[in-house]
Scaffold this motif. Structure first.
Motif, short mmCIF file in Angstrom:
data_model
loop_
_atom_site.label_atom_id
_atom_site.label_comp_id
_atom_site.label_asym_id
_atom_site.label_seq_id
_atom_site.Cartn_x
_atom_site.Cartn_y
_atom_site.Cartn_z
N VAL A 142 0.84 -1.20 0.00
CA VAL A 142 0.00 0.00 0.00
C VAL A 142 0.88 1.26 0.00
O VAL A 142 0.63 2.21 -0.74
CB VAL A 142 -0.95 0.01 1.22
CG1 VAL A 142 -1.83 1.25 1.20
CG2 VAL A 142 -1.82 -1.24 1.25
N SER A 179 -6.15 3.54 -6.10
CA SER A 179 -6.90 2.44 -5.48
C SER A 179 -6.80 1.18 -6.31
O SER A 179 -6.69 0.07 -5.77
CB SER A 179 -8.37 2.83 -5.29
OG SER A 179 -8.50 3.89 -4.37
N VAL A 193 -3.47 -0.41 -5.69
CA VAL A 193 -3.45 -1.07 -4.38
C VAL A 193 -4.17 -2.40 -4.45
O VAL A 193 -3.65 -3.45 -4.01
CB VAL A 193 -4.09 -0.18 -3.30
CG1 VAL A 193 -4.27 -0.96 -1.99
CG2 VAL A 193 -3.24 1.05 -3.04
N CYS A 241 -2.55 -5.99 -3.87
CA CYS A 241 -2.85 -6.68 -2.60
C CYS A 241 -3.87 -7.79 -2.74
O CYS A 241 -3.90 -8.72 -1.94
CB CYS A 241 -3.35 -5.67 -1.57
SG CYS A 241 -2.10 -4.45 -1.08
N SER A 279 -13.01 3.57 -1.37
CA SER A 279 -11.81 4.28 -0.90
C SER A 279 -11.51 5.51 -1.75
O SER A 279 -11.21 6.58 -1.22
CB SER A 279 -10.61 3.34 -0.90
OG SER A 279 -10.76 2.33 0.07
N GLN A 320 -5.83 1.95 3.46
CA GLN A 320 -5.60 2.39 2.08
C GLN A 320 -5.95 3.86 1.91
O GLN A 320 -5.21 4.63 1.27
CB GLN A 320 -6.45 1.53 1.15
CG GLN A 320 -6.46 1.95 -0.30
CD GLN A 320 -7.42 1.11 -1.13
OE1 GLN A 320 -7.73 -0.01 -0.78
NE2 GLN A 320 -7.91 1.68 -2.21
#
Length: 526
Positions: A156, A187, A190, A194, A333, A477
């Motif tokens: 992140v 986002s 990320v 992840c 997010s 995040q």
């Protein structure tokens, strides 16, 4: 000839009168449901009930629910109709607590109706109910514990650094940019890293393959809007018509990507610290003991949630959860960060206070964003909470009554199958809980202020056993993205910034219409 025509017209007139009379009686009886139970209601209009605006204009019905919340002021509950189906809108926070926690066994279903056979990606944790939901929630609990999230934290932070670098390359002399797009790309980077272990580099390449497919999920189209409306107003029709938010080509792409990723890792003994690896461990039954800090999960389970039927984590199950991880982590997010930057631009005093805290805490950690530093930034936490208060990504929570139950403090017994609406946007803007609700004030989330509000007056992630399982990851995040921007740039309104904001009423989550245009000034240039 004329006599025959007259007789035919007479018969048609009689038949039409009978049909109209039958419809009148049907709607009259249907629309007396709440009145008979002593529940205050707004006058419905046949045949749409109280949701004619959404149905006629194709808008997200959640905005109408917010207006209903205001219209029911002075009442703990209010009755509504979706066509002729009764829905109960709840304003009282004590009743909300019962629905979400105390009487969870009576409300464990969201009331969403998706056909998983025609679209396997519909089988994710958010939409399913019953034993399948319980089994999956138990299995996925260890994936989102603090320890597991910490192993993904480095990825992140790397994406946060790339966000800063990408912005610095284009920000010259206070240039105005559309920040939502940048934050969506951050986002996406990320989540791809992840969740899927894929380095898609959307910040470097806006047209990266993964970004284009993700964008397609959220592009408004007729089928998506129809599914969104019917899921609130007529969920069973969604199942009957085999509707889905997910375009078929998007589904095929995500399922193939997950299948290829899992096969490659298992064949080549590749292991990574990401969501996909943990799901593979679930599939192979090699995930370690549960780090049981999910205190929201019910202690006493019910017959409806218990099942001796075997539950296997298949490739489609993995694909559905990975897809949910992408949807939730990407849109909510990026939207939260976007609204937060908007408010910071309009409130420079709050922005300066936040920047001072960030500088101080990062200075203690050698200028690096560490996992521990995130939790030392108390004012950042207040700022994010206030953003989620004013702009909750999910504006309405839905539940379905699964067995009859009497509502606390009323004479009303809710029947099985009745939809319950919890209007989060209305709740968060209620001056009874948040005086001057349109004002952005992070101090609402000081410990003293929180104690002055009743529990369950703040529900951006839901609450109880069905609280958002990825809440902690989403907050991490979001905070890393904000730190990466605020520590390096001064955010200001521009001539293209909307004041006040207008919302896109076609969007699935709370979104500003026309994008979010803000001016960024490099701190080194000030």
């Amino acid at each position: 000839m004329l006599e025959t025509l007259d007789r035919w017209l007479l018969q048609l007139g009689i038949f039409s009168s009978i049909v109209l009379a039958a419809l009148y009686v049907y709607f009259k009886i249907s629309y007396s449901y709440w009145e008979k139970r002593g529940v205050f209601t707004l006058k419905p209009k046949a045949p749409f009930g109280n949701f004619s605006y959404s149905l006629l204009f194709g808008k997200n019905p959640e905005y109408e629910v917010t207006e209903f919340y205001k219209a029911f002021e002075g009442h703990r509950i209010g009755g509504l109709y979706r066509f002729t189906n009764p829905s109960l809108l709840v304003r009282d926070t004590d009743i909300m607590k019962d629905i979400l926690v105390k009487d969870f066994k009576n409300y464990f279903a969201r009331g969403l109706k998706f056909d998983e056979e025609s679209e396997p990606l519909n089988g994710h944790l958010f939409s399913i109910s019953g034993p399948k939901w319980r089994n999956l929630r138990v299995k996925m609990t260890p994936i989102f514990t603090s320890g597991k999230i910490k192993t993904m934290f480095g990825s992140v932070v790397e994406c946060g650094k790339e966000l800063h670098t990408s912005l610095q390359k284009i920000v010259r002399n206070g240039e105005t940019i559309e920040v939502k797009d940048f934050l969506a790309r951050y986002s996406t980077d990320v989540i791809s890293l992840c969740a899927f272990g894929i380095q898609c580099n959307c910040l470097k390449n806006p047209n990266a393959d993964f970004r284009n497919w993700g964008r397609k999920v959220f592009e408004p189209h007729f089928r998506q809007r129809l599914t969104s409306i019917l899921n609130i107003l007529y969920p069973s029709l969604v199942y009957t018509l085999k509707l889905s938010f997910i375009p078929k080509d998007v589904s095929n792409y995500f399922r193939k990507m997950v299948n290829d990723t899992v096969e490659y890792r298992e064949k080549n003994n590749v292991e990574r610290n990401d969501f996909m690896q943990l799901m593979i461990q679930l599939k192979n039954k090699t995930l370690g003991a549960v780090e049981n800090n999910d205190t929201n999960f019910p202690v006493k389970e019910t017959d409806e949630l218990n099942s001796n039927a075997p539950f296997e984590v298949t490739m489609d199950v993995i694909a559905a959860q990975a897809f949910l991880f992408f949807l939730a982590g990407f849109e909510t997010s990026s939207t939260t960060m976007t609204f937060c930057l908007y408010e910071l631009a309009l409130n420079p005093d709050i922005q300066e206070r936040l920047r001072a805290e960030i500088d101080t805490v990062l200075g203690k950690h050698g200028g690096n964003i560490t996992y521990e530093s995130i939790f030392e930034m108390e004012y950042l936490d207040k700022v994010v909470n206030e953003t989620l208060r004013k702009y909750p990504p999910v504006t309405v929570l839905t539940r379905e009554c699964t067995k009859p139950i009497k509502l606390r403090g009323t004479d009303v017994t809710l029947e099985k199958g009745v939809q319950v609406l919890l209007p989060i946007l209305g709740l968060h803007h209620d001056p009874k809980y948040y005086p001057d609700p349109e004002r952005f004030d992070p101090e609402r989330f000081s410990e003293e202020e929180k104690k002055n509000r009743p529990p369950f007056s703040y529900l951006p992630f839901g609450e109880g056993p069905r609280i958002c399982i990825g809440m902690r990851f989403g907050l991490i995040q979001t905070k890393v993205g904000l730190i990466s921007i605020i520590s390096n740039f001064d955010v200001q309104p521009s001539e293209k910034t909307q004041v006040p904001l207008a919302y896109d009423k076609n969007a699935l989550v709370l979104t500003s219409a026309g994008g979010m245009w803000l001016k960024l000034v490099n701190r080194q240039d000030k």
